[in-house]
Design a protein around this motif. Structure first.
Motif, PDB file in Angstrom:
ATOM      1  N   LEU A   1      16.618 -15.905 -24.456  1.00 61.20           N
ATOM      2  CA  LEU A   1      17.850 -15.117 -24.442  1.00 61.20           C
ATOM      3  C   LEU A   1      17.981 -14.373 -23.130  1.00 61.20           C
ATOM      4  N   VAL A   2      19.194 -14.316 -22.592  1.00 53.35           N
ATOM      5  CA  VAL A   2      19.446 -13.497 -21.412  1.00 53.35           C
ATOM      6  C   VAL A   2      20.037 -12.180 -21.882  1.00 53.35           C
ATOM      7  N   ARG A   3      19.379 -11.096 -21.547  1.00 52.80           N
ATOM      8  CA  ARG A   3      19.860  -9.783 -21.977  1.00 52.80           C
ATOM      9  C   ARG A   3      20.305  -8.964 -20.777  1.00 52.80           C
ATOM     10  N   GLN A   4      21.438  -8.274 -20.953  1.00 51.95           N
ATOM     11  CA  GLN A   4      21.980  -7.412 -19.902  1.00 51.95           C
ATOM     12  C   GLN A   4      21.414  -6.010 -20.079  1.00 51.95           C
ATOM     13  N   LYS A   5      20.785  -5.492 -19.029  1.00 48.57           N
ATOM     14  CA  LYS A   5      20.229  -4.140 -19.103  1.00 48.57           C
ATOM     15  C   LYS A   5      21.093  -3.209 -18.266  1.00 48.57           C
ATOM     16  N   GLY A   6      21.309  -2.013 -18.761  1.00 52.47           N
ATOM     17  CA  GLY A   6      22.116  -1.038 -18.039  1.00 52.47           C
ATOM     18  C   GLY A   6      21.318  -0.342 -16.958  1.00 52.47           C
ATOM     19  N   GLN A   7      22.015   0.431 -16.131  1.00 55.70           N
ATOM     20  CA  GLN A   7      21.322   1.189 -15.095  1.00 55.70           C
ATOM     21  C   GLN A   7      20.549   2.342 -15.715  1.00 55.70           C
ATOM     22  N   ARG A   8      19.368   2.649 -15.158  1.00 58.55           N
ATOM     23  CA  ARG A   8      18.623   3.814 -15.610  1.00 58.55           C
ATOM     24  C   ARG A   8      17.856   4.389 -14.431  1.00 58.55           C
ATOM     25  N   ILE A   9      17.394   5.595 -14.609  1.00 61.41           N
ATOM     26  CA  ILE A   9      16.653   6.243 -13.537  1.00 61.41           C
ATOM     27  C   ILE A   9      15.170   5.965 -13.710  1.00 61.41           C
ATOM     28  N   GLY A  10      14.576   5.357 -12.702  1.00 65.81           N
ATOM     29  CA  GLY A  10      13.144   5.123 -12.706  1.00 65.81           C
ATOM     30  C   GLY A  10      12.478   6.094 -11.758  1.00 65.81           C
ATOM     31  N   ARG A  11      11.174   5.960 -11.627  1.00 66.80           N
ATOM     32  CA  ARG A  11      10.436   6.872 -10.784  1.00 66.80           C
ATOM     33  C   ARG A  11       9.306   6.102 -10.129  1.00 66.80           C
ATOM     34  N   ASN A  12       9.146   6.278  -8.859  1.00 61.32           N
ATOM     35  CA  ASN A  12       7.994   5.667  -8.193  1.00 61.32           C
ATOM     36  C   ASN A  12       6.744   6.376  -8.703  1.00 61.32           C
ATOM     37  N   PRO A  13       5.875   5.663  -9.394  1.00 60.42           N
ATOM     38  CA  PRO A  13       4.734   6.333 -10.031  1.00 60.42           C
ATOM     39  C   PRO A  13       3.786   6.955  -9.005  1.00 60.42           C
ATOM     40  N   LYS A  14       3.787   6.438  -7.802  1.00 60.89           N
ATOM     41  CA  LYS A  14       2.864   6.957  -6.794  1.00 60.89           C
ATOM     42  C   LYS A  14       3.399   8.231  -6.145  1.00 60.89           C
ATOM     43  N   THR A  15       4.696   8.213  -5.788  1.00 56.91           N
ATOM     44  CA  THR A  15       5.244   9.351  -5.056  1.00 56.91           C
ATOM     45  C   THR A  15       6.047  10.297  -5.939  1.00 56.91           C
ATOM     46  N   GLY A  16       6.413   9.837  -7.144  1.00 57.72           N
ATOM     47  CA  GLY A  16       7.208  10.693  -8.026  1.00 57.72           C
ATOM     48  C   GLY A  16       8.676  10.735  -7.645  1.00 57.72           C
ATOM     49  N   VAL A  17       9.079   9.960  -6.654  1.00 59.85           N
ATOM     50  CA  VAL A  17      10.472   9.958  -6.227  1.00 59.85           C
ATOM     51  C   VAL A  17      11.333   9.199  -7.235  1.00 59.85           C
ATOM     52  N   GLU A  18      12.455   9.791  -7.607  1.00 63.32           N
ATOM     53  CA  GLU A  18      13.361   9.131  -8.533  1.00 63.32           C
ATOM     54  C   GLU A  18      14.143   8.045  -7.818  1.00 63.32           C
ATOM     55  N   VAL A  19      14.188   6.874  -8.421  1.00 59.36           N
ATOM     56  CA  VAL A  19      14.981   5.781  -7.849  1.00 59.36           C
ATOM     57  C   VAL A  19      15.828   5.161  -8.947  1.00 59.36           C
ATOM     58  N   PRO A  20      17.087   4.851  -8.648  1.00 56.12           N
ATOM     59  CA  PRO A  20      17.907   4.206  -9.673  1.00 56.12           C
ATOM     60  C   PRO A  20      17.459   2.770  -9.871  1.00 56.12           C
ATOM     61  N   ILE A  21      17.340   2.353 -11.130  1.00 59.32           N
ATOM     62  CA  ILE A  21      17.096   0.945 -11.425  1.00 59.32           C
ATOM     63  C   ILE A  21      18.456   0.358 -11.769  1.00 59.32           C
ATOM     64  N   LEU A  22      18.903  -0.581 -10.962  1.00 55.74           N
ATOM     65  CA  LEU A  22      20.254  -1.116 -11.100  1.00 55.74           C
ATOM     66  C   LEU A  22      20.391  -1.944 -12.372  1.00 55.74           C
ATOM     67  N   PRO A  23      21.627  -2.084 -12.863  1.00 58.85           N
ATOM     68  CA  PRO A  23      21.842  -2.958 -14.016  1.00 58.85           C
ATOM     69  C   PRO A  23      21.354  -4.359 -13.667  1.00 58.85           C
ATOM     70  N   ARG A  24      20.733  -5.005 -14.610  1.00 62.10           N
ATOM     71  CA  ARG A  24      20.216  -6.342 -14.302  1.00 62.10           C
ATOM     72  C   ARG A  24      20.155  -7.176 -15.569  1.00 62.10           C
ATOM     73  N   LYS A  25      19.937  -8.459 -15.364  1.00 61.16           N
ATOM     74  CA  LYS A  25      19.789  -9.376 -16.494  1.00 61.16           C
ATOM     75  C   LYS A  25      18.339  -9.774 -16.594  1.00 61.16           C
ATOM     76  N   VAL A  26      17.803  -9.726 -17.796  1.00 55.68           N
ATOM     77  CA  VAL A  26      16.419 -10.127 -17.988  1.00 55.68           C
ATOM     78  C   VAL A  26      16.347 -11.226 -19.040  1.00 55.68           C
ATOM     79  N   LEU A  27      15.303 -12.011 -18.914  1.00 55.88           N
ATOM     80  CA  LEU A  27      15.096 -13.140 -19.818  1.00 55.88           C
ATOM     81  C   LEU A  27      14.059 -12.745 -20.857  1.00 55.88           C
ATOM     82  N   THR A  28      14.389 -12.937 -22.131  1.00 60.13           N
ATOM     83  CA  THR A  28      13.396 -12.681 -23.158  1.00 60.13           C
ATOM     84  C   THR A  28      13.220 -13.937 -24.004  1.00 60.13           C
ATOM     85  N   PHE A  29      12.072 -14.020 -24.633  1.00 61.82           N
ATOM     86  CA  PHE A  29      11.785 -15.150 -25.510  1.00 61.82           C
ATOM     87  C   PHE A  29      11.477 -14.616 -26.900  1.00 61.82           C
TER      88      PHE A  29
END
Lengths: 103, 104
Positions: free
Chosen positions: B54-82
């Motif tokens: 299945l191809v699933r559409q994911k919305g945008q969310r705020i991620g964080r660089n685990p090393k530096t703690g800097v917030e980065v936007p994770i853009l909307p994307r399509k992911v493949l699931t089984f």
């Protein structure tokens, strides 16, 4: 797309093969993958993805209706990790199949 | 734990169907190509007794660089699931590694 649509497309693409043979080919591929997972093996298809079975520990579940605790046995769960190329193509990124050789 | 590759699947086609080794691997490639094409076009692929891709559409969310703690936007994307079918789940657990016989 369903398995029968996949078979129909392959039959059209390979007029020199009989439909029962195409059906057997498709069944063999998916059967072999399942059989490998059942043996505890993994299947890695570069550019496509990798199939593996993840072991889940036994745990205590709950009947949501009655709240009674129910033991859930350990089990294996099939898992598919898409390969890089397929992941990028699904996401609409230009696939660099024959593109620049940067790695 | 062994890892099967294209070569093993092509060999299975060779022994099961009796095509040449070359043609066996070409057909395997065709199958993977067809499935990939459908998924790249956003179409789900449903293989009875195996599972559904299945191809699933994911919305945008705020991620964080685990090393530096800097917030980065994770853009909307399509992911493949089984999603494995019940048949596959049952087969994998039916002949899975032996469990302890001792009552817990």
């Amino acid at each position: 797309m369903t398995k029968s649509e996949l078979i129909a497309a392959l039959v059209a693409e390979n007029p020199h093969l009989r439909q029962p043979d195409i059906e057997l080919i498709v069944a063999t591929i998916f059967d072999e993958i399942t059989a490998a997972l059942a043996r505890g093996d993994r299947v890695e298809l570069r550019g496509f993805g990798a199939f593996s079975a993840k072991q889940r520990d036994p745990r205590t579940g709950r009947n949501p209706r009655t709240g009674a605790a129910v033991p859930v046995a350990a089990k294996a769960v099939p898992y598919f990790k898409p390969g890089k190329e397929l992941r990028e193509r699904v996401n609409g990124e230009a696939s660099a199949a024959t593109g620049p050789t940067a790695s | 734990m062994n890892t099967l590759t294209r070569a093993n699947l092509a060999e299975a086609i060779y022994t099961q169907v009796g095509l040449s080794r070359n043609e066996s691997s070409a057909l395997l490639e065709s199958v993977l190509h067809r499935v990939s094409e459908a998924l790249a076009g956003g179409e789900a692929v449903k293989i009875a007794a195996f599972g559904t891709f299945l191809v699933r559409q994911k919305g945008q969310r705020i991620g964080r660089n685990p090393k530096t703690g800097v917030e980065v936007p994770i853009l909307p994307r399509k992911v493949l699931t089984f999603r494995p079918s019940q048949v596959m789940k049952a087969r994998i657990n039916g002949a899975s590694p032996p469990l302890d016989d001792d009552a817990a």
